[in-house]
Design an enzyme around this catalytic site. Structure first.
Site, PDB file in Angstrom:
ATOM      1  N   SER A   1       0.838  -1.192   0.000  1.00  0.00           N
ATOM      2  CA  SER A   1       0.000   0.000   0.000  1.00  0.00           C
ATOM      3  C   SER A   1       0.877   1.247   0.000  1.00  0.00           C
ATOM      4  O   SER A   1       1.870   1.326   0.730  1.00  0.00           O
ATOM      5  CB  SER A   1      -0.922   0.011   1.212  1.00  0.00           C
ATOM      6  OG  SER A   1      -1.672   1.217   1.219  1.00  0.00           O
TER       7      SER A   1
ATOM      8  N   LYS B   1      -3.926   2.897  -1.831  1.00  0.00           N
ATOM      9  CA  LYS B   1      -3.246   3.811  -0.916  1.00  0.00           C
ATOM     10  C   LYS B   1      -4.113   3.945   0.330  1.00  0.00           C
ATOM     11  O   LYS B   1      -5.342   3.967   0.231  1.00  0.00           O
ATOM     12  CB  LYS B   1      -3.056   5.185  -1.576  1.00  0.00           C
ATOM     13  CG  LYS B   1      -2.537   6.292  -0.637  1.00  0.00           C
ATOM     14  CD  LYS B   1      -1.130   6.045  -0.140  1.00  0.00           C
ATOM     15  CE  LYS B   1      -0.678   7.099   0.871  1.00  0.00           C
ATOM     16  NZ  LYS B   1       0.645   6.773   1.461  1.00  0.00           N
TER      17      LYS B   1
ATOM     18  N   GLY C   1       3.487  11.527   3.921  1.00  0.00           N
ATOM     19  CA  GLY C   1       2.509  12.244   4.737  1.00  0.00           C
ATOM     20  C   GLY C   1       1.063  11.926   4.380  1.00  0.00           C
ATOM     21  O   GLY C   1       0.185  12.778   4.486  1.00  0.00           O
TER      22      GLY C   1
ATOM     23  N   ASN D   1      -4.322   0.481   8.615  1.00  0.00           N
ATOM     24  CA  ASN D   1      -2.897   0.822   8.724  1.00  0.00           C
ATOM     25  C   ASN D   1      -2.642   1.466  10.084  1.00  0.00           C
ATOM     26  O   ASN D   1      -3.006   2.618  10.315  1.00  0.00           O
ATOM     27  CB  ASN D   1      -2.538   1.777   7.575  1.00  0.00           C
ATOM     28  CG  ASN D   1      -1.078   2.181   7.575  1.00  0.00           C
ATOM     29  OD1 ASN D   1      -0.313   1.793   8.461  1.00  0.00           O
ATOM     30  ND2 ASN D   1      -0.686   2.961   6.582  1.00  0.00           N
TER      31      ASN D   1
ATOM     32  N   CYS E   1       1.513   4.242  10.106  1.00  0.00           N
ATOM     33  CA  CYS E   1       2.067   5.335   9.295  1.00  0.00           C
ATOM     34  C   CYS E   1       3.060   6.132  10.127  1.00  0.00           C
ATOM     35  O   CYS E   1       2.697   6.693  11.164  1.00  0.00           O
ATOM     36  CB  CYS E   1       0.989   6.269   8.767  1.00  0.00           C
ATOM     37  SG  CYS E   1       1.759   7.663   7.896  1.00  0.00           S
TER      38      CYS E   1
ATOM     39  N   LYS F   1      -2.059  -3.471   9.284  1.00  0.00           N
ATOM     40  CA  LYS F   1      -0.691  -3.256   8.788  1.00  0.00           C
ATOM     41  C   LYS F   1       0.150  -2.777   9.967  1.00  0.00           C
ATOM     42  O   LYS F   1      -0.147  -1.760  10.590  1.00  0.00           O
ATOM     43  CB  LYS F   1      -0.702  -2.213   7.673  1.00  0.00           C
ATOM     44  CG  LYS F   1       0.680  -1.864   7.083  1.00  0.00           C
ATOM     45  CD  LYS F   1       1.232  -2.978   6.203  1.00  0.00           C
ATOM     46  CE  LYS F   1       2.492  -2.589   5.457  1.00  0.00           C
ATOM     47  NZ  LYS F   1       2.228  -1.778   4.255  1.00  0.00           N
TER      48      LYS F   1
ATOM     49  N   GLY G   1      12.875  -1.198   1.178  1.00  0.00           N
ATOM     50  CA  GLY G   1      13.788  -1.814   0.230  1.00  0.00           C
ATOM     51  C   GLY G   1      14.723  -2.808   0.898  1.00  0.00           C
ATOM     52  O   GLY G   1      14.521  -3.212   2.049  1.00  0.00           O
TER      53      GLY G   1
ATOM     54  N   GLY H   1      11.614  -5.431   1.795  1.00  0.00           N
ATOM     55  CA  GLY H   1      12.908  -5.887   1.306  1.00  0.00           C
ATOM     56  C   GLY H   1      12.870  -6.841   0.139  1.00  0.00           C
ATOM     57  O   GLY H   1      13.873  -7.496  -0.158  1.00  0.00           O
TER      58      GLY H   1
ATOM     59  N   GLY I   1       6.923  -2.834  -2.221  1.00  0.00           N
ATOM     60  CA  GLY I   1       6.804  -1.385  -2.293  1.00  0.00           C
ATOM     61  C   GLY I   1       7.950  -0.738  -3.038  1.00  0.00           C
ATOM     62  O   GLY I   1       7.827  -0.358  -4.205  1.00  0.00           O
ATOM     63  N   THR I   2       9.100  -0.613  -2.374  1.00  0.00           N
ATOM     64  CA  THR I   2      10.229   0.128  -2.942  1.00  0.00           C
ATOM     65  C   THR I   2      10.614  -0.363  -4.342  1.00  0.00           C
ATOM     66  O   THR I   2      10.789   0.446  -5.266  1.00  0.00           O
ATOM     67  CB  THR I   2      11.444   0.037  -1.999  1.00  0.00           C
ATOM     68  OG1 THR I   2      11.132   0.711  -0.782  1.00  0.00           O
ATOM     69  CG2 THR I   2      12.673   0.685  -2.618  1.00  0.00           C
TER      70      THR I   2
HETATM   71  O1  RRO Z   1       2.078   8.264   3.345  1.00  0.00           O
HETATM   72  C1  RRO Z   1       3.108   7.970   3.997  1.00  0.00           C
HETATM   73  O2  RRO Z   1       3.940   8.804   4.332  1.00  0.00           O
HETATM   74  C2  RRO Z   1       3.358   6.599   4.424  1.00  0.00           C
HETATM   75  C3  RRO Z   1       2.414   5.794   5.045  1.00  0.00           C
HETATM   76 BR1  RRO Z   1       0.636   6.303   5.295  1.00  0.00          BR
HETATM   77  C4  RRO Z   1       2.782   4.509   5.521  1.00  0.00           C
HETATM   78  O3  RRO Z   1       2.004   3.754   6.098  1.00  0.00           O
HETATM   79  N1  RRO Z   1       4.074   4.121   5.332  1.00  0.00           N
HETATM   80  C5  RRO Z   1       4.983   4.894   4.731  1.00  0.00           C
HETATM   81  O4  RRO Z   1       6.135   4.480   4.591  1.00  0.00           O
HETATM   82  N2  RRO Z   1       4.613   6.131   4.266  1.00  0.00           N
END
Ligand code: RRO
Length: 310
Positions: free
Chosen positions: A20, A45, A72, A125, A128, A162, A219, A248, A269-270
């Site tokens: 996400s 997202k 953010g 989540n 964050c 999460k 990553g 990772g 993700g990365t």
């Molecule tokens: O949007 C973000 O800054 C962010 C979120 Br919500 C999250 O759960 N994890 C992240 O690495 N960035």
């Protein structure tokens, strides 16, 4: 089916999805992930109640062996994603990620999901790391238990969480005890490793603008922490709670290791951010090659089968 999984009675024909936050803010990006060979599901997202612009840019940077971000929580708002997952005709499960920036916003969002026609899996989540002034819920064990207690008093649809990385065995023990009190569909671990710092060698400057350069690390750098968290929670959680391994993943071997530690699904993700969606077909090929070499025909043959030194 070699790469199948099941969460909350929902069947997945492949084990891969985006993490996400990556390639999932707009319907165009979500459409592209749905059409991508190798994804077994997609996730949105994390949605807040209303649209958020997020933090100022630059807010995401590539670093050696990974990434640093302080996005953010930029997102189009809950209605946008709820509309997508309830109206899009898809042949893969669509997970809805939600993330209130306060305790009561989490409850408000989940009430709205409960009252909607969405019948898929919602992922709350709790981790964050990037909203200034707002600590990660899941690092506050008492608040996490109180929130989940209040949520499960009304929320009857499939719900996962999460989680942020933990770094202490007692924290694995204590959080698993809390999570085991609830009928969770899944636990997804890990979110980015919160509040790292990267410095540009040429300029002696941080590489992202928000929070003086502090940001979540993802990553290859995150793999040992991710594997430890998947393994630790798999050893402690009720077998009815499925696991999504995140963190990772760069190649098929990394995916294989997440499954050895107990992951049912694996999210990326990365590497997706920098390689793009064609990554999924590559990871799938690489994983299937490893399985073939070892004589495994299904992920069931080795999930959780990590060997330790006696
Ligand atoms: O949007 C973000 O800054 C962010 C979120 Br919500 C999250 O759960 N994890 C992240 O690495 N960035």
């Amino acid at each position: 089916q070699a790469l199948h999984a099941e969460i909350a009675g929902i069947k997945f024909d492949d084990i891969f999805l985006n993490a996400s936050g990556v390639h999932c803010q707009t319907t165009a990006e979500l459409d592209e992930l749905l059409a991508t060979k190798g994804t077994g599901a997609i996730i949105t997202k994390s949605a807040t109640s209303a649209y958020r612009a997020g933090n100022p840019s630059p807010r995401l940077s590539k670093i050696p062996l990974g990434s640093i971000n302080s996005m953010g929580l930029p997102n189009e708002g809950l209605d946008y994603y709820l509309d997508y997952v309830t109206t899009k005709q898809a042949d893969k499960p669509m997970l809805l990620s939600v993330a209130g920036v306060s305790y009561t916003e989490n409850l408000d969002i989940l009430h709205k999901v409960q009252d909607s026609s969405f019948m898929g899996i919602t992922e709350l989540n709790l981790s964050c790391p990037n909203v200034p002034g707002k600590p990660q819920t899941a690092y506050d064990f008492e608040t996490t238990e109180r929130l989940l207690t209040e949520v499960f008093a009304f929320f009857t649809k499939p719900l996962g969480v999460k989680m942020p990385p933990y770094f202490d065995i007692v924290h694995f023990d204590d959080m698993a005890k809390i999570l085991n009190k609830f009928p969770l569909a899944h636990v997804n671990t890990i979110n980015s490793i919160g509040n790292g710092l990267w410095i540009n060698e040429d300029t002696d400057t941080v590489v992202i603008k928000p929070k003086g350069g502090f940001g979540g690390i993802g990553g290859a750098l995150a793999k040992p922490t991710a594997l430890a968290n998947v393994r630790a929670f798999r050893q402690r959680l009720n077998p009815t709670i499925k696991m999504i391994g995140t963190g990772g993943v760069v190649n098929g071997r990394d995916v294989y290791e997440h499954i050895l530690c107990g992951a049912d699904l694996v999210s990326v993700g990365t590497q997706l951010q920098f390689e793009g969606p064609s990554m999924f077909a590559r990871l799938e090929q690489e994983l299937l090659a490893i399985m073939a070499e070892k004589g495994y025909t299904s992920v069931d043959d080795f999930r959780g089968q990590l060997k330790i030194i006696e």
